[in-house]
Design a protein around this motif. Structure first.
Motif, short mmCIF file in Angstrom:
data_model
loop_
_atom_site.label_atom_id
_atom_site.label_comp_id
_atom_site.label_asym_id
_atom_site.label_seq_id
_atom_site.Cartn_x
_atom_site.Cartn_y
_atom_site.Cartn_z
N LEU A 184 2.58 -6.51 -0.17
CA LEU A 184 2.49 -5.47 -1.19
C LEU A 184 2.02 -4.16 -0.57
O LEU A 184 1.31 -4.17 0.45
CB LEU A 184 1.50 -5.89 -2.29
CG LEU A 184 1.65 -7.31 -2.86
CD1 LEU A 184 0.50 -7.62 -3.81
CD2 LEU A 184 2.99 -7.44 -3.59
N VAL A 185 2.38 -3.04 -1.18
CA VAL A 185 1.92 -1.73 -0.71
C VAL A 185 1.57 -0.86 -1.91
O VAL A 185 2.04 -1.09 -3.03
CB VAL A 185 2.99 -1.01 0.15
CG1 VAL A 185 3.29 -1.79 1.41
CG2 VAL A 185 4.27 -0.76 -0.65
N ARG A 186 0.73 0.16 -1.67
CA ARG A 186 0.46 1.19 -2.67
C ARG A 186 0.03 2.47 -1.97
O ARG A 186 -0.50 2.42 -0.85
CB ARG A 186 -0.58 0.73 -3.69
CG ARG A 186 -1.94 0.34 -3.12
CD ARG A 186 -2.81 -0.23 -4.23
NE ARG A 186 -4.13 -0.63 -3.77
CZ ARG A 186 -5.03 -1.23 -4.55
NH1 ARG A 186 -4.74 -1.50 -5.82
NH2 ARG A 186 -6.21 -1.58 -4.08
N SER A 191 -3.52 2.84 -7.46
CA SER A 191 -2.15 2.66 -7.95
C SER A 191 -1.80 1.18 -8.05
O SER A 191 -2.46 0.33 -7.42
CB SER A 191 -1.15 3.35 -7.02
OG SER A 191 -1.36 4.74 -7.00
N ALA A 192 -0.75 0.88 -8.79
CA ALA A 192 -0.26 -0.50 -8.90
C ALA A 192 0.39 -0.92 -7.59
O ALA A 192 1.02 -0.10 -6.89
CB ALA A 192 0.73 -0.61 -10.04
N TYR A 220 -3.17 5.18 2.05
CA TYR A 220 -2.25 4.05 1.92
C TYR A 220 -2.97 2.73 2.06
O TYR A 220 -3.98 2.61 2.78
CB TYR A 220 -1.19 4.16 3.01
CG TYR A 220 0.13 3.49 2.72
CD1 TYR A 220 1.10 4.14 1.96
CD2 TYR A 220 0.44 2.23 3.21
CE1 TYR A 220 2.33 3.57 1.71
CE2 TYR A 220 1.66 1.64 2.97
CZ TYR A 220 2.61 2.31 2.22
OH TYR A 220 3.83 1.74 1.97
N GLN A 221 -2.46 1.71 1.39
CA GLN A 221 -2.92 0.33 1.58
C GLN A 221 -1.74 -0.61 1.55
O GLN A 221 -0.76 -0.37 0.84
CB GLN A 221 -3.90 -0.08 0.47
CG GLN A 221 -5.37 0.21 0.75
CD GLN A 221 -6.25 -0.50 -0.26
OE1 GLN A 221 -6.11 -0.32 -1.47
NE2 GLN A 221 -7.16 -1.30 0.23
N PHE A 222 -1.84 -1.70 2.31
CA PHE A 222 -0.92 -2.82 2.16
C PHE A 222 -1.75 -4.07 1.93
O PHE A 222 -2.97 -4.09 2.19
CB PHE A 222 -0.02 -2.98 3.40
CG PHE A 222 -0.74 -3.32 4.67
CD1 PHE A 222 -1.00 -4.64 5.01
CD2 PHE A 222 -1.16 -2.32 5.53
CE1 PHE A 222 -1.68 -4.96 6.19
CE2 PHE A 222 -1.83 -2.62 6.70
CZ PHE A 222 -2.09 -3.95 7.03
N GLY A 223 -1.12 -5.10 1.41
CA GLY A 223 -1.86 -6.34 1.14
C GLY A 223 -0.96 -7.56 1.27
O GLY A 223 0.27 -7.47 1.17
N PHE A 224 -1.60 -8.69 1.53
CA PHE A 224 -0.91 -9.97 1.58
C PHE A 224 -1.39 -10.79 0.39
O PHE A 224 -2.57 -11.13 0.29
CB PHE A 224 -1.23 -10.72 2.87
CG PHE A 224 -0.84 -9.98 4.12
CD1 PHE A 224 0.49 -9.92 4.52
CD2 PHE A 224 -1.80 -9.36 4.91
CE1 PHE A 224 0.86 -9.24 5.67
CE2 PHE A 224 -1.44 -8.67 6.06
CZ PHE A 224 -0.10 -8.61 6.44
#
Length: 363
Positions: A184-186, A191-192, A220-224
């Motif tokens: 996932l990213v935002r 933000s969603a 920025y962020q990313f997630g697993f």
């Protein structure tokens, strides 16, 4: 524990509720935390131990016990996140004790409250150690579902024109159950989340994946997101963010497998092309085997985007090992000509017994 608690259910007419109730009685207080999963019927009168499975045929069931995992290192919830921002690239997260950024990873519960931790390897099975070093990020292997996002530190990607994310992933199946992982990213921390990849198949050894990060920003962020289906625990290691290539980069599978087909039929499969580069990818059709056709070309694919072609296979004869192909031309200098193999086992749809009659008189 009295004798009535040790009774063995033998009669096939007992309901599933009666079976669960009886199993509850024979579990001691110290065993009560070891939940079980009934998998399937099994013939009576033998007992055996398999990998992670207890086969007790006197109860006519195979049951899977929930494994105990080492607790690992706790990851804070998003509410307790660090204010650190990563702004120097390439940046790599090792999840080791000496990592300067490991403490800035957080987690967000999306279903239930199962935690990601920093530990060695998975919950059992083949992946018993980190891909590199001693520790990796690990989700869970448990009954009852659940999903949790492991969120990266904040990244300032404003200086990158083609940011890419690479990581090593494992999620081995366990008795036909497989956990899943979403990426996932935002663009900022409020933000969603937006999904850019979803891995659903069993990955029984460490595999590397590379993705483009869309819409880069300074926050920025990313997630697993780990999704627990009671497979072996999801594991992530050696995560890197870097500037990707500026030229177009073709990425696609080397083959399309139609599996079993029938002579006389027509079949269609998708073929996905990704552009992992920084420039527009131009793709056109060159040629194909007589039984194969491709639609959706020519195509222009923007950086970080993908396009789906339709591949149609119309077998012209029975063939237990059909091997054809189609060819594409691209403006990726490293993949100017791409050959994609097409495979199938072509079966006879209606094998018949033929009787020959020449209508001649015989003595």
């Amino acid at each position: 524990m009295n004798a009535s608690q040790l009774q063995i259910i033998r009669k096939a007419g007992y309901s599933l509720l009666a079976l669960i109730f009886s199993l509850t009685l024979v579990i001691s207080p110290t065993q009560a935390q070891d939940r079980i999963k009934i998998l399937n019927e099994f013939p009576a009168e033998r007992s055996a131990q398999l990998d992670g499975l207890e086969v007790n045929e006197r109860e006519t069931k195979i049951i899977k016990k929930e494994e105990s995992m080492s607790p690992g290192i706790t990851i804070p919830l998003a509410a307790n996140k660090s204010s650190l921002t990563v702004s120097t690239f390439p940046w790599t997260e090792t999840f080791e004790d000496d990592s300067e950024t490991r403490g800035s990873w957080t987690q967000e519960y999306t279903d239930g409250t199962y935690d990601w931790t920093f530990a060695a390897g998975s919950s059992g099975g083949v992946i018993s150690a980190a891909y590199e070093g001693s520790l990796n990020a690990r989700y869970v292997s448990a009954s009852g579902g659940g999903s949790t996002i492991l969120a990266s530190p904040v990244l300032d990607l404003s200086t990158l024109s083609n940011p890419q994310l690479s990581f090593w992933l494992g999620q081995e199946n366990w008795s036909q159950d497989t956990n899943e992982t979403k990426v996932l990213v935002r663009t900022d921390t409020t933000s969603a989340w937006q999904e850019i990849a979803h891995y659903t198949n069993s990955i029984s050894s460490w595999n590397e994946f590379t993705l483009s990060l869309p819409n880069p920003s300074g926050t920025y962020q990313f997630g697993f997101e780990g999704i627990n289906n009671w497979g072996r625990a999801n594991v992530i290691d050696l995560v890197t963010v870097l500037e990707g290539p500026q030229d177009p980069v073709f990425a696609g599978a080397g083959s399309v497998d139609f599996g079993s087909t029938y002579f006389g039929g027509s079949y269609m499969e998708d073929y996905i092309i990704n552009n992992l580069g920084g420039g527009d990818l131009e793709v056109s059709f060159t040629s194909s085997s007589a039984e194969v056709s491709v639609s959706g070309l020519p195509a222009t694919i923007a950086p970080g985007e993908s396009d789906t072609l339709s591949v149609t296979f119309t077998p012209s004869e029975v063939n237990d090992a059909y091997a054809g192909s189609f060819e594409l031309a691209t403006n990726d200098t490293s993949n100017a000509s791409v050959t994609v193999n097409v495979n199938s086992e072509v079966l006879d749809p209606d094998p018949a017994i033929y009787i020959s009659e020449d209508f001649e008189t015989t003595a």
